[in-house]
Structures are given as structure tokens and as C-alpha cells.
Design an enzyme around this catalytic site. Structure first.
Site, mmCIF file in Angstrom:
data_model
loop_
_atom_site.group_PDB
_atom_site.id
_atom_site.type_symbol
_atom_site.label_atom_id
_atom_site.label_comp_id
_atom_site.label_asym_id
_atom_site.label_seq_id
_atom_site.Cartn_x
_atom_site.Cartn_y
_atom_site.Cartn_z
ATOM 1 C CD GLU A 68 -1.493 4.781 4.556
ATOM 2 O OE1 GLU A 68 -1.029 5.675 5.288
ATOM 3 O OE2 GLU A 68 -2.151 3.813 4.977
ATOM 4 C CB CYS B 176 -5.320 -1.286 -1.807
ATOM 5 S SG CYS B 176 -6.648 -0.510 -0.877
ATOM 6 C CB CYS C 18 -10.848 -2.680 0.653
ATOM 7 S SG CYS C 18 -10.205 -2.137 -0.937
ATOM 8 C CG ASN D 110 -0.402 -0.131 2.527
ATOM 9 O OD1 ASN D 110 0.638 -0.744 2.690
ATOM 10 N ND2 ASN D 110 -1.049 0.454 3.515
ATOM 11 C CB CYS E 143 -8.589 -4.847 -3.294
ATOM 12 S SG CYS E 143 -7.513 -3.407 -3.114
ATOM 13 C CD GLU F 97 -5.292 -5.938 -1.111
ATOM 14 O OE1 GLU F 97 -4.798 -4.780 -1.106
ATOM 15 O OE2 GLU F 97 -5.979 -6.371 -0.180
HETATM 16 N N1 THU Z 1 -5.345 -1.376 2.490
HETATM 17 C C1 THU Z 1 -4.807 -2.162 1.531
HETATM 18 O O1 THU Z 1 -3.661 -1.978 1.109
HETATM 19 N N2 THU Z 1 -5.560 -3.187 1.073
HETATM 20 C C2 THU Z 1 -6.833 -3.454 1.482
HETATM 21 O O2 THU Z 1 -7.480 -4.313 0.912
HETATM 22 C C3 THU Z 1 -7.379 -2.750 2.632
HETATM 23 C C4 THU Z 1 -6.658 -1.526 3.046
HETATM 24 C C5 THU Z 1 -4.543 -0.243 2.969
HETATM 25 C C6 THU Z 1 -5.074 1.102 2.531
HETATM 26 C C7 THU Z 1 -4.488 2.007 3.590
HETATM 27 O O3 THU Z 1 -3.187 2.394 3.172
HETATM 28 C C8 THU Z 1 -4.359 1.132 4.811
HETATM 29 O O4 THU Z 1 -4.519 -0.198 4.373
HETATM 30 C C9 THU Z 1 -5.398 1.437 5.884
HETATM 31 O O5 THU Z 1 -6.662 1.435 5.356
#
Ligand code: THU
Length: 175
Positions: free
Chosen positions: A79, A88, A127, A77, A130, A90
Site C-alpha cells: 500500500e 495488490c 479484485c 500487497n 487482478c 496477485e
Molecule cells: N488487495 C489485494 O492485494 N488483492 C486483491 O485482489 C484485493 C485487494 C489488497 C489491496 C489493498 O492493499 C487491500 O487488499 C485492501 O483493499
């Protein structure tokens, strides 16, 4: 047919039935008791968490994609100070796979997470966006993608296809 009350001594008959979804998956009590090829892919997903840029959530997610030709492609991920822009893990991994080996089918994706706030003691769940993106990759390649979910420790879940995590999926047939 169901009788539904609509006020004092009044009811109407409505045509509806209750439907149920069931999802089946394998639950391993720990990574250590899994077949070796799973352990290898999960290890790559864990390594991918080290590339995570998560200064805002402190939640580092790693994904490792196994292609049919045996190549592993990692993603984490990423940010952004403008929160909604963040990627994300994935989707980062899926984009890398599509860019580096667009015609190679995807066999499996392992997803894991670690957090500086609370240890992640249950399998990290992808999520909704994804899930939809992994589903698109299944459709693109006409091949189910095995989805392996793990936390920092504890149980590991293995789904045969993302469809098992995405009931009532939206696909091109609607368009
Ligand atoms: N996140 C992912 O990388 N994948 C997911 O399927 C769920 C959330 C990340 C996004 C964000 O950077 C952190 O987790 C907190 O939400």
C-alpha cells in the site's frame, strides 16, 4: 421474444433472451483436507502475507505462484499513503514471475488474506483488475492457471482457470 408493457394498455415486443453463466469449482472444507501440493502452495501464500505493507487497510494479502518448473514466486500487497497507487498481492507476484522467469509458464496461483480488523473466514477473492491480469498471463503462456482461494481458515476454492472467475473476458481478439 418478450412482450413488455410501456404504459396504459400498451406493449411492445422485444427480441431478447435471458442468458445464464455457470461456474464450476472445487470447494474443500479446509486446507488440511487438500492434497499436499495445494497445502504447500497455500503455505507459501500465507508466508507472503508477512511481507505485506498494509498500514492503511490492515488487510494483508499473499499470493504464491507455482511455475511449470516447480519454482514458487511470492507476492504481497504493497500500500501507499497515496491510496490508489497501492499494488495488490496477485499483481506483485505476477510482476515478479514475469521479471524473474518471463518464459516459464504459470501452473497455479494461491491467494490468501489475513486482517487485523476481522478474521478472514472465507476464501479471499481477487479484485477485478487482478482477475484481468491473471487472464493476461494465461493468454501470454497459452496455459490455464489454476486459482486457489483461501482465507485465514475455513473453506478453500479451486478454479481450473481464471476464466471461470471472469466471464465475458476482454482479450486481444477485440483489438
Ligand atoms: N488487495 C489485494 O492485494 N488483492 C486483491 O485482489 C484485493 C485487494 C489488497 C489491496 C489493498 O492493499 C487491500 O487488499 C485492501 O483493499
Amino acid at each position: 421474444m418478450k412482450e413488455v408493457g410501456i404504459g396504459k394498455n400498451k406493449s411492445i415486443r422485444i427480441n431478447m433472451t435471458q442468458q445464464t453463466y455457470t461456474t464450476s469449482y472445487m470447494a474443500y472444507t479446509s486446507v488440511q483436507e487438500m492434497p499436499e501440493h495445494y497445502q504447500t502452495l497455500i503455505e507459501q501464500a500465507k508466508i507472503a502475507t508477512n511481507d505485506s505493507h498494509a498500514p492503511y487497510s490492515n488487510f494483508k494479502v499473499g499470493a504464491a505462484i507455482l511455475l511449470n518448473n516447480g519454482t514458487v514466486i511470492k507476492g504481497s500487497n504493497q500500500e501507499n499513503a497515496s491510496y490508489p497507487i497501492g499494488f495488490c498481492a496477485e499483481r506483485t507476484a505476477l510482476s515478479a514471475a514475469a521479471s524473474l522467469a518471463s518464459y516459464e509458464k504459470i501452473k497455479a496461483i494461491a491467494i490468501t488474506a489475513k486482517s487485523a480488523n476481522n478474521p478472514v473466514l472465507k476464501p479471499a477473492a481477487p479484485c477485478g483488475i487482478c482477475r484481468q491480469c491473471i487472464f493476461e498471463a494465461e493468454n501470454k503462456h497459452h496455459q490455464d492457471i489454476e486459482v486457489i482461494l483461501t482465507g485465514e481458515s475455513g473453506e478453500v476454492f479451486v478454479f481450473k482457470s481464471i476464466k471461470d472467475l471472469l466471464p465475458l473476458h476482454f482479450d486481444a481478439n477485440f483489438l
